[in-house]
Motif scaffolding. Structure first.
Motif, PDB file in Angstrom:
ATOM      1  N   UNK A   1       0.925  -1.198   0.060  1.00  0.00           N
ATOM      2  CA  UNK A   1       0.125  -0.077   0.051  1.00  0.00           C
ATOM      3  C   UNK A   1       0.798   1.325   0.034  1.00  0.00           C
ATOM      4  N   UNK A   2       0.402   2.097  -0.838  1.00  0.00           N
ATOM      5  CA  UNK A   2       1.319   3.285  -0.897  1.00  0.00           C
ATOM      6  C   UNK A   2       1.201   4.455   0.269  1.00  0.00           C
ATOM      7  N   UNK A   3       2.209   4.595   0.700  1.00  0.00           N
ATOM      8  CA  UNK A   3       2.626   5.387   1.848  1.00  0.00           C
ATOM      9  C   UNK A   3       1.805   6.839   2.026  1.00  0.00           C
ATOM     10  N   UNK A   4       1.064   7.378   2.855  1.00  0.00           N
ATOM     11  CA  UNK A   4       0.516   8.648   2.408  1.00  0.00           C
ATOM     12  C   UNK A   4       1.435   9.637   2.814  1.00  0.00           C
ATOM     13  N   UNK A   5       1.203  10.940   1.965  1.00  0.00           N
ATOM     14  CA  UNK A   5       2.165  12.080   2.287  1.00  0.00           C
ATOM     15  C   UNK A   5       1.811  12.546   3.666  1.00  0.00           C
ATOM     16  N   UNK A   6       2.689  13.464   3.988  1.00  0.00           N
ATOM     17  CA  UNK A   6       2.889  13.976   5.458  1.00  0.00           C
ATOM     18  C   UNK A   6       2.695  15.426   5.383  1.00  0.00           C
ATOM     19  N   UNK A   7       2.758  16.274   6.369  1.00  0.00           N
ATOM     20  CA  UNK A   7       2.670  17.555   6.425  1.00  0.00           C
ATOM     21  C   UNK A   7       3.938  18.242   5.933  1.00  0.00           C
ATOM     22  N   UNK A   8       5.184  17.389   6.120  1.00  0.00           N
ATOM     23  CA  UNK A   8       6.285  17.904   5.787  1.00  0.00           C
ATOM     24  C   UNK A   8       6.595  17.851   4.501  1.00  0.00           C
ATOM     25  N   UNK A   9       6.020  16.621   3.645  1.00  0.00           N
ATOM     26  CA  UNK A   9       5.978  16.640   2.520  1.00  0.00           C
ATOM     27  C   UNK A   9       5.428  17.782   1.585  1.00  0.00           C
ATOM     28  N   UNK A  10       4.076  18.005   2.572  1.00  0.00           N
ATOM     29  CA  UNK A  10       3.315  19.257   1.838  1.00  0.00           C
ATOM     30  C   UNK A  10       4.266  20.663   2.047  1.00  0.00           C
ATOM     31  N   UNK A  11       5.014  20.733   3.096  1.00  0.00           N
ATOM     32  CA  UNK A  11       5.779  21.980   3.238  1.00  0.00           C
ATOM     33  C   UNK A  11       6.947  21.856   2.074  1.00  0.00           C
ATOM     34  N   UNK A  12       7.593  20.946   1.932  1.00  0.00           N
ATOM     35  CA  UNK A  12       8.568  20.642   0.965  1.00  0.00           C
ATOM     36  C   UNK A  12       8.088  21.120  -0.532  1.00  0.00           C
ATOM     37  N   UNK A  13       6.909  20.615  -0.702  1.00  0.00           N
ATOM     38  CA  UNK A  13       6.008  20.843  -2.073  1.00  0.00           C
ATOM     39  C   UNK A  13       5.947  22.240  -2.358  1.00  0.00           C
ATOM     40  N   UNK A  14       5.324  22.796  -1.301  1.00  0.00           N
ATOM     41  CA  UNK A  14       5.249  24.336  -1.498  1.00  0.00           C
ATOM     42  C   UNK A  14       6.414  25.074  -1.521  1.00  0.00           C
ATOM     43  N   UNK A  15       7.539  24.690  -1.051  1.00  0.00           N
ATOM     44  CA  UNK A  15       8.975  25.463  -1.198  1.00  0.00           C
ATOM     45  C   UNK A  15       9.428  25.272  -2.698  1.00  0.00           C
ATOM     46  N   UNK A  16       9.126  23.898  -3.240  1.00  0.00           N
ATOM     47  CA  UNK A  16       9.534  23.686  -4.454  1.00  0.00           C
ATOM     48  C   UNK A  16       8.635  24.344  -5.428  1.00  0.00           C
ATOM     49  N   UNK A  17       7.364  24.863  -5.190  1.00  0.00           N
ATOM     50  CA  UNK A  17       6.421  25.695  -6.103  1.00  0.00           C
ATOM     51  C   UNK A  17       7.104  27.046  -6.019  1.00  0.00           C
ATOM     52  N   UNK A  18       7.620  27.422  -4.816  1.00  0.00           N
ATOM     53  CA  UNK A  18       8.101  28.950  -4.738  1.00  0.00           C
ATOM     54  C   UNK A  18       9.552  29.038  -5.017  1.00  0.00           C
ATOM     55  N   UNK A  19      10.071  27.917  -5.528  1.00  0.00           N
ATOM     56  CA  UNK A  19      11.568  27.925  -5.803  1.00  0.00           C
ATOM     57  C   UNK A  19      11.982  28.599  -7.012  1.00  0.00           C
ATOM     58  N   UNK A  20      12.597  29.810  -6.996  1.00  0.00           N
ATOM     59  CA  UNK A  20      13.138  30.703  -8.276  1.00  0.00           C
ATOM     60  C   UNK A  20      13.735  29.783  -9.072  1.00  0.00           C
ATOM     61  N   UNK A  21      14.253  28.857  -8.869  1.00  0.00           N
ATOM     62  CA  UNK A  21      14.914  28.083  -9.992  1.00  0.00           C
ATOM     63  C   UNK A  21      14.143  26.784 -10.312  1.00  0.00           C
ATOM     64  N   UNK A  22      13.107  27.041 -11.225  1.00  0.00           N
ATOM     65  CA  UNK A  22      12.140  25.880 -11.643  1.00  0.00           C
ATOM     66  C   UNK A  22      10.851  25.765 -10.920  1.00  0.00           C
ATOM     67  N   UNK A  23      10.568  26.801  -9.971  1.00  0.00           N
ATOM     68  CA  UNK A  23       9.272  26.692  -9.398  1.00  0.00           C
ATOM     69  C   UNK A  23       8.113  27.205 -10.361  1.00  0.00           C
ATOM     70  N   UNK A  24       6.811  27.145  -9.826  1.00  0.00           N
ATOM     71  CA  UNK A  24       5.745  27.555 -10.763  1.00  0.00           C
ATOM     72  C   UNK A  24       5.693  29.069 -11.033  1.00  0.00           C
TER      73      UNK A  24
END
Length: 275
Positions: A1-24
């Motif tokens: 069974x695939x492991x659920x993502x955590x709050x830490x994963x969500x924080x990492x995702x947000x940081x990547x979205x706001x990353x000036x190098x390759x973000x959204x």
């Protein structure tokens, strides 16, 4: 069974979205002010899911609302104002402080209360603690701290509730109904004089009085109005569908026809009602 993502994963995702190098690009353009409308919209979508008992999708709507907090946390971290851990820490400390009946030692993992207070006493303690917090911030007035950015109906209810706590209130709902009739009469007088500016003021007084009645009924005025709006949509949709079935548009029908169809719509059972 695939492991659920955590709050830490969500924080990492947000940081990547706001990353000036390759973000959204869209996320990178946002700031505190620009995402406020989305926050308000997501909060209302949570409320709508609950009101419609759409529990199958409620977790998704709550996730969208949580994402708003994560977004603000990322913006705060970038500016050096705060980060997600400080948001959580501030919240936990405040809730522990406001629940001395549950955390008598004043700490989250300290000794627990042996006895239970009644709900009325809990509410009195809660309000006393909140008032002390407002006073510490320099907001000493009875009505201080009621956010001006709240929806107008909600803010009116909060202002009235604060005033009622210090005795400024109608003794029963009859007084609020009399006040509505008084405001309707004053609105009619203003309209009869052609005084549109005064009529606007009287209309506001009428709405404020309706909120007071809602408060005495222990009904959330925003929820009541949303319910009426949904009812209007359903009934108007019925009228529109009947006319379209005849090959006509609403604008082509007479007022008498519309009123007749509206009365028919009022007799229809709402979706989901038992047959």
């Amino acid at each position: 069974m695939e492991q659920n993502y955590s709050v830490e994963d969500l924080l990492h995702l947000m940081a990547q979205l706001r990353n000036p190098d390759g973000g959204c690009p869209w996320d990178l353009k946002q700031d505190f002010a620009s995402i406020v409308p989305s926050t308000i919209e997501e909060a209302y979508e949570v409320a709508e899911a609950i009101e419609q008992e759409d529990f199958e999708h409620l977790h998704e709507e709550l996730g969208d609302l949580l994402f708003q907090v994560i977004f603000y946390a990322q913006l705060g971290r970038e500016k050096g104002y705060f980060d997600f851990s400080r948001i959580v820490d501030t919240l936990v400390r405040k809730l522990v402080r406001r629940h001395p009946h549950v955390f008598p030692s004043g700490t989250l993992y300290g000794s627990r209360s042996a006895g239970a207070l009644d709900e009325a006493e809990v509410k009195r303690n809660w309000e006393a603690i909140k008032q002390a917090e407002r006073t510490a911030k320099g907001d000493s007035g009875t009505l201080a701290g009621v956010a001006t950015g709240l929806p107008a109906l909600t803010r009116a209810a909060k202002l009235q509730k604060r005033a009622a706590r210090v005795g400024f209130d109608w003794p029963d709902i009859a007084g609020t109904l009399d006040k509505i009739e008084e405001e309707v009469a004053e609105l009619r007088e203003a309209l009869a004089r052609g005084d549109t500016e005064h009529a606007k003021e009287e209309l506001g007084d009428l709405l404020f009085s309706c909120v007071n009645t809602s408060r005495h009924l222990k009904v959330d005025p925003e929820a009541a109005l949303r319910g009426s709006s949904r009812k209007f949509e359903q009934r108007f949709g019925f009228v529109e569908a009947r006319l379209q079935g005849e090959g006509r548009q609403v604008s082509e029908a007479t007022l008498e026809e519309l009123n007749r169809l509206w009365d028919m719509a009022k007799g229809q059972r709402p979706p989901g009602a038992e047959s």
